[in-house]
Structure formats: structure tokens, C-alpha cells
Design a protein around this motif. Sequence first.
Motif, PDB file in Angstrom:
ATOM      1  N   MET A 106      -5.488  16.438   6.986  1.00  0.00           N
ATOM      2  CA  MET A 106      -5.224  15.488   5.904  1.00  0.00           C
ATOM      3  C   MET A 106      -4.083  14.543   6.268  1.00  0.00           C
ATOM      4  O   MET A 106      -4.163  13.321   6.061  1.00  0.00           O
ATOM      5  N   VAL A 107      -2.998  15.108   6.817  1.00  0.00           N
ATOM      6  CA  VAL A 107      -1.856  14.269   7.175  1.00  0.00           C
ATOM      7  C   VAL A 107      -2.244  13.244   8.238  1.00  0.00           C
ATOM      8  O   VAL A 107      -1.860  12.069   8.172  1.00  0.00           O
ATOM      9  N   GLN A 108      -3.038  13.695   9.220  1.00  0.00           N
ATOM     10  CA  GLN A 108      -3.491  12.765  10.253  1.00  0.00           C
ATOM     11  C   GLN A 108      -4.369  11.682   9.662  1.00  0.00           C
ATOM     12  O   GLN A 108      -4.235  10.494  10.011  1.00  0.00           O
ATOM     13  N   ARG A 109      -5.244  12.087   8.753  1.00  0.00           N
ATOM     14  CA  ARG A 109      -6.148  11.111   8.122  1.00  0.00           C
ATOM     15  C   ARG A 109      -5.362  10.128   7.255  1.00  0.00           C
ATOM     16  O   ARG A 109      -5.646   8.925   7.252  1.00  0.00           O
ATOM     17  N   VAL A 110      -4.375  10.640   6.508  1.00  0.00           N
ATOM     18  CA  VAL A 110      -3.561   9.757   5.676  1.00  0.00           C
ATOM     19  C   VAL A 110      -2.816   8.746   6.534  1.00  0.00           C
ATOM     20  O   VAL A 110      -2.708   7.562   6.188  1.00  0.00           O
ATOM     21  N   ARG A 111      -2.322   9.196   7.663  1.00  0.00           N
ATOM     22  CA  ARG A 111      -1.607   8.271   8.564  1.00  0.00           C
ATOM     23  C   ARG A 111      -2.520   7.165   9.040  1.00  0.00           C
ATOM     24  O   ARG A 111      -2.135   5.982   9.062  1.00  0.00           O
ATOM     25  N   GLU A 112      -3.765   7.546   9.398  1.00  0.00           N
ATOM     26  CA  GLU A 112      -4.719   6.534   9.860  1.00  0.00           C
ATOM     27  C   GLU A 112      -5.089   5.578   8.736  1.00  0.00           C
ATOM     28  O   GLU A 112      -5.203   4.360   8.951  1.00  0.00           O
TER      29      GLU A 112
END
Length: 576
Positions: free
Chosen positions: A345-351
Amino acid sequence: MFNKFSFSFRSKILLIVLLTGIIPISISGYLSNLKYNQLLEDQAHDITEQALKQGDGYISMYLSELEWLGTTIATNQLVLDTLNKSYSSIYDKVLDAGNIKQALSQYIYSRWDIERIDLFGFNGFSFTGGYSMYPIDESEPWVQEVMKRDGQPYWFFSENQDQDFIEYSRVISQNGQPLGIIRIMLPSYRLDTIIKKYQPNNTGFLFLIDKNHHSLIDSNEAVSEIIDRLDYSHNTKYQYVSLHGMEMLVTIHQLESVDWIFVSVIPREDILKGTGQIREYFLNTAIVILLITLTLVFWIIRYFTKPIKEVIGLMHDVENSNFTSRMTIRTNDDIGMLAKSYNRMVQRVRELIEKVYEQQRLKNEAQWSALQAQINPHFLYNTLDSINWMARMNNIPDISKMITALSMLFKLSLSKTDKYILIEEELMYIKYYAQIQEIRFSDRIHIYVDVPDSILKYKIPRFILQPLVENAVIHGLEPKEDPGEIHIKGGEYEDKVFFIIQDNGVGIPEERLKELLLPKPNDSDHSQHLGLNNVDERIKLLYGQEWGLKIDSIENMGTIVEVWLLKDFLKGGTSQ
């Protein structure tokens, strides 16, 4: 329920465990206490009933002895001869009274309980422990009752010279011919010594009453109060009566041999003396069990919620725009899955943030270009079409879908300049508006339309339904945290067409609902004219003040808005 309070996850679990422990234990203890009390009361009643039956048997035997004595005297030849005589002088009566006294002395002196034996002859002879010049008064109630019984014994209560008596009486007859009445008088206190043997306990008391509910023994204030409060039609085994602020368990027993009633009275607190110690023991045991359980649960919860606390700390990092933190995966259970999902989720939010930033930059550039060109509505429509293609090229289907819906709204608005539009066209507005809102709220809001084809060709004033739907979204569903729905239903009835817009949103407070459709001053804000008040005023202008919107709402449950229009007017179109 816990959302209203700022409890931690651990506290909520502990509170749930505490409640799930206390509530069943409390209910179990309460029901057990009731059952135990019931058993004690039933046991006390059974013991009392057994004692009363024994007392009944003893009194029946005692009264049978006195009845046998009465029968013996009633059949004594001297008594029969005396009651058969015709007297011409008082001297003869006095002489016979002496003979009767001598004959009865053997019965009186051999028994401690007999106060006096009386004989009343219908020939004018009277004996009341000696000669009596007063003949029997046949109008007295007890005499009439004795005569009705035709030789059967009659027991009753009487008061004589400040003393209470239990009296036995029967008719004396020979060859079917009544000659007189015998009466045996017993002081009531002597019978009291007999029934005290069957008194329930030291604090309770026992007394006798006759069929008229008159106390035969121990007629004090407490007994009189009990007699007045008893329910003699009570069908249960026992009943409770309040006496001087205390609950008394009362048992009633009908004597078999005579029309008397045994009444036993026992204080309820004496019966339930042992329950206090049992309740205290139960409460102490429950507290110890709860403390042990809470201690174990606290340590278990602390162990299993430690990773959740770690997630909360990492989420605070995300709130502070730190998208580089990652959660360490230690297990393959649900917590491990949570860690994996969090990292993704954190990686996706960053993207997404980087992508949204780029999209916002492009959007600002497009807005700047539009302002530069002083765009007109047709140019804006073409620009939206361009944005749609850009969204498709960048593989952003949600934005493309929203732009398409918005473009169709503009297209419908630009292509229609009439004051009235078809119902199906108004529903097209709602369709595209619904698409925008459903995407905006990530499918948290759903709008459903159920309108029959038979009314789609009727014309209505522009923007009659769409503002109502928009109002339901903004004021009904948007403040609501849970998913929401709007149902638009239509139909026809006689010469009218109706629409119902129903949502399950936060509703309207009662005070606000009363003021909602009241006339308001003009306002330059455009949205004000597209609200409920605007639609209501336009309908009133078309049909009259008796028409308009009908709004029903229940706070925290939803709102229903009804719109009624005339068919004939709708068919006439703009010509009317």
C-alpha cells in the motif's frame, strides 16, 4: 458503539472480555438467587402446610370429642324428658334445672377446656349453668343457623362479657321432633394453647378465622391487618402480604371438619436468611475469576497486538509524508499478511502521489490555457473531450469516465434551450451526474432509477429532479461514513405523475425540516436556486400554493422527497 469513545484496540478487547464475563455471571447469579429463593419459599410452604395438616387432624379429633359429648348429652334421657315437659310453674323448672346440673357436672368437671354447657328447650325451659328465666331467642343468627343444619353440629365464634368463646351447638330432637338446642362454650384462649404447638417458627404466628374471615383466636392488630389484606381467591400455594414494612409469607389451609381456615404467617427475611452468605460467596468467587481472566487476557492481547502498534507507528510516518518506511515481516499468519499489504500500500500510495502530482501539473496548464483563450461553452466541451483523450492515453479510466459524463452533461445543456424537457432527458442528466458521483466517492454512493417507460415522453420543467438528487448526495450521503443509496422511483396515478427520491443518508433534524421549505430572500449564489427551496417555488408557480414538494426525514436514517405533477400540463409542453 465504541466509535463514540477514544478507546485503544487493546482497551476495546479488554472491555469486551469484561462485559462478556460480567453479564453472563451477573445474569446467572441473579437467576440462581431467584431460583434458590423460590426453593426456600416452596420448602417453607411445604413444611408449614404439613404442620397445618397435622394441626388440622388434631383439631378435628378434638372437635370430634366435643361433638361426641354434645351428642351424648342430646340423647340423655333426663335431658329429653325435661325438654318434653309442659311446665306450669317456675318451681318445676328450677327443680329440673338442678337435676340437669347434677347430670352435666360429670362432663364439665372432667374436662378443663369447657366453660359452660347450655340447654334451651322450645317448651320454655332454659339452662345456662343453672336455671335461667330467659327463653331462647329464635331470631338470633346462630339459632337460625343451628335450625338450618337439622341436627348437624355448628361451630361459631361469640363474644360474651369481654371474653371470646368458641361455641358448639346442635338441635336436640326425638322421633324427628325438635325439642331444643344444646350449646357448649369453650374459651378461645384454651384452643389457642392447642394450635401454638403448630406455630411455624419463633418469629411467625398462626391463627384461625371462620368463614366470615373473623379471627377466632388472637385477634390483635397484626392479625386484623393480615385478614384485611389477604386474597382469599388466590390460587397459588402461598401469597405475600406487607405488614409494618416487612414481607410476610402467608399460607392458608382450609380445615376439613369445620368451616374454619388456618392462616400461617412467616417473615420472608427469616426464610431467606442463608441466601446472603451464598450471594457473598458467589460474588467473591466471580470477582476472583474475572481478575484472573483479565490478567491472562491482558498479556495475551499485549502479545498479539504488538505488531498492530507497530503498524500504527508506521502510519504516523506516512501521515508525515515519509513513504520510505517499511514493516518487517516476521510471521506468515494474518499479521504477516497485514505487513505485506501495508508495504504494498505504501509503495502504491507513493506511486499514485507522483502520478497525481504530474496530473495536477497538466491540469493547471489546461486551466491556464482555458483562461487565456476566454473559452466559451462550446470550447469548454471540446477541451473536456481533449482531456478525455489524454486520460485514455495515460490509462486513467476513472478520470476518462468522469470527463465523458461531464461532457455529456454539457452537451445536453447546450443542445437544449427549451424551458421544458422530456422526463427521459431529465433522467439522462441524472445518469451522467450519478456516474460522476459514484466515481468521486469510489462506489460508496449508488444511484438507482426505477421509472416506467409509460411516462418517459411527458415533459417537465428543466432541472426538477436533478437538484433533488444532488441535494441528497451533498447533504444526505456525503456526510455519511458508510455506503449510501439513492432510489428514484416514478409512476402515474389518475391525472397525476409522481416521483419519489429516497436516500438512506444522515437525514434532516426535525427543527431544520420545519424551516426547509419556508420562503427565503433572494440570493445571488447560483446553487441556492438549484436547491429544494428553488424546486418547490417553481412547482408552486406552475400549479399554485397548494402544490410543491413533500419531505419526510428521520435523522440518521434517511430522507424521502415526493414530487407530484399534472399529466395534462405535462402533455401540453411549452405551449402551456
